[in-house]
Design an enzyme around this catalytic site. Structure first.
Site, short mmCIF file in Angstrom:
data_model
loop_
_atom_site.label_atom_id
_atom_site.label_comp_id
_atom_site.label_asym_id
_atom_site.label_seq_id
_atom_site.Cartn_x
_atom_site.Cartn_y
_atom_site.Cartn_z
N ASP A 153 61.10 -17.40 10.73
CA ASP A 153 60.36 -16.16 10.88
C ASP A 153 60.98 -15.06 10.02
O ASP A 153 61.07 -15.21 8.80
CB ASP A 153 60.32 -15.80 12.39
CG ASP A 153 59.37 -14.68 12.72
OD1 ASP A 153 59.84 -13.53 12.76
OD2 ASP A 153 58.17 -14.93 12.95
N ARG A 154 61.42 -13.95 10.60
CA ARG A 154 62.02 -12.88 9.80
C ARG A 154 63.23 -13.38 9.03
O ARG A 154 63.46 -13.01 7.88
CB ARG A 154 62.44 -11.70 10.69
CG ARG A 154 61.38 -11.17 11.63
CD ARG A 154 60.11 -10.77 10.92
NE ARG A 154 60.30 -9.63 10.04
CZ ARG A 154 59.38 -9.19 9.18
NH1 ARG A 154 58.22 -9.82 9.09
NH2 ARG A 154 59.62 -8.14 8.43
N HIS B 196 50.65 -6.97 14.97
CA HIS B 196 51.96 -6.32 15.01
C HIS B 196 52.45 -5.98 13.60
O HIS B 196 53.20 -5.01 13.42
CB HIS B 196 52.97 -7.20 15.73
CG HIS B 196 53.18 -8.55 15.10
ND1 HIS B 196 52.16 -9.47 14.95
CD2 HIS B 196 54.30 -9.13 14.58
CE1 HIS B 196 52.64 -10.56 14.36
NE2 HIS B 196 53.91 -10.38 14.13
N TYR C 228 60.03 -4.60 9.85
CA TYR C 228 58.63 -4.92 9.56
C TYR C 228 58.01 -3.93 8.58
O TYR C 228 57.20 -4.31 7.72
CB TYR C 228 57.82 -4.95 10.87
CG TYR C 228 57.85 -6.29 11.55
CD1 TYR C 228 56.84 -7.22 11.36
CD2 TYR C 228 58.92 -6.64 12.38
CE1 TYR C 228 56.86 -8.45 11.98
CE2 TYR C 228 58.95 -7.87 13.01
CZ TYR C 228 57.92 -8.78 12.81
OH TYR C 228 57.96 -10.01 13.42
N HIS D 273 55.59 -21.99 17.56
CA HIS D 273 56.30 -21.20 16.55
C HIS D 273 57.82 -21.31 16.70
O HIS D 273 58.54 -21.37 15.70
CB HIS D 273 55.86 -19.74 16.69
CG HIS D 273 56.53 -18.79 15.74
ND1 HIS D 273 56.39 -18.87 14.38
CD2 HIS D 273 57.35 -17.72 15.98
CE1 HIS D 273 57.07 -17.89 13.80
NE2 HIS D 273 57.67 -17.19 14.75
#
Length: 294
Positions: free
Chosen positions: A109-110, A154, A214, A274
């Site tokens: 992910d990030r 988001h 983000y 995920h």
């Protein structure tokens, strides 16, 4: 299990007064592997995979800048405080401070976005790269269109100017971050109550820095990816990508998008949710071991 058994914990200065907190363990004679967590998590997400890899590798699991027990500097007006270029430089500095000029890097992910940027900016440091369940930033924004983009609400919320998204999320952080822990998990037992509580507590204390991370992906990170695409810069090391099959659901070829960035690519879809390092750690560990043999 909310700790890394047999790992030591370090606080390491990396840049501009920023320190990262990292768990380090495993075989001191084994090649180093750095594991980067995703949202809305901390390094704790790697607890199963790290224990397996530690049998024959030095394993380094940091909390990213702005997350968990690492420092959370205030977002600067230039928007670069949480650019993936800045966060990638943190990771390279951390590895070097621990005695590793070259290392394998895996991110979820990030953390995968940070890993990709590290591979592009520091190809002499990153020997192998694994990405779990993301697209490169530029491609992510390009495929998010129409009603299908609702799944990424988001991303748009946290891309807004400072103030509004922070206030909205801080009004009910457990509800906001817990939403993703629930929505993106197929096997609820994979994130037990104590681990979920640890994630929520960490996010509760990091709303401004998570939003800044983000926000950077909507501006600075896009600029950096665009410059690399125009320059033909690619990931020169062996790359493994594990993804859910959401490319098919949203109407794009994820493997083709990845191949433009990573000529030496293994791309696989997985059947778990995920949070695959927790739902199917054996799948992730096997893929990482295969990558390290390439």
């Amino acid at each position: 299990m909310t700790s890394f058994a047999d790992f030591t914990h370090h606080r390491v200065p990396v840049a501009d007064g920023v320190e990262l907190s990292a768990a380090v363990g495993g075989d001191p004679d084994g090649s180093p592997v750095v594991l980067l967590h995703g949202f809305p998590q901390t390094r704790l997400m790697w607890r199963h995979v790290a224990r397996d890899l530690a049998a024959d590798h030095t394993v380094i699991c940091p909390d990213l800048r702005g997350y968990g027990a690492s420092d959370k500097p205030a977002e600067a007006p230039d928007g670069l405080t949480y650019a993936k270029r800045t966060m990638a430089a943190d990771v390279v500095a951390l590895a070097r401070a621990l005695g590793h000029e070259r290392f394998a890097l895996a991110g979820h992910d990030r953390g995968a976005l940070v890993a990709i940027r590290a591979g592009l900016d520091h190809p002499d440091a990153v020997t192998h790269l694994a990405s779990l369940d993301v697209l490169p930033t530029l491609d992510m924004w390009e495929v998010m269109r129409g009603t299908s983009a609702a799944v990424g609400f988001h991303l748009y919320l946290m891309a807004q100017p400072p103030g509004l998204p922070e206030r909205m999320i801080a009004a009910d952080p457990d509800g906001f971050f817990g939403h993703f822990l629930d929505l993106w998990t197929r096997d609820r037992d994979a994130i037990p109550a104590d681990v979920r509580a640890a994630y929520l507590a960490a996010c509760r204390d990091a709303v401004p820095s998570i939003v800044a991370d983000y926000r950077a992906s909507a501006f600075a990170d896009v600029e950096h990816d665009t410059a690399d695409r125009r320059a033909g810069n690619v990931l020169r090391m062996p790359v493994t990508v594990l993804q859910q099959d959401w490319g098919a659901a949203l109407g794009f070829d994820a493997a083709a998008l990845w191949r433009a960035w990573a000529p030496d690519l293994v791309h696989r879809t997985v059947s778990c949710g995920h949070f695959m390092a927790e739902e199917s750690p054996e799948t992730v560990t096997a893929a990482l071991r295969e990558l390290l043999r390439r």
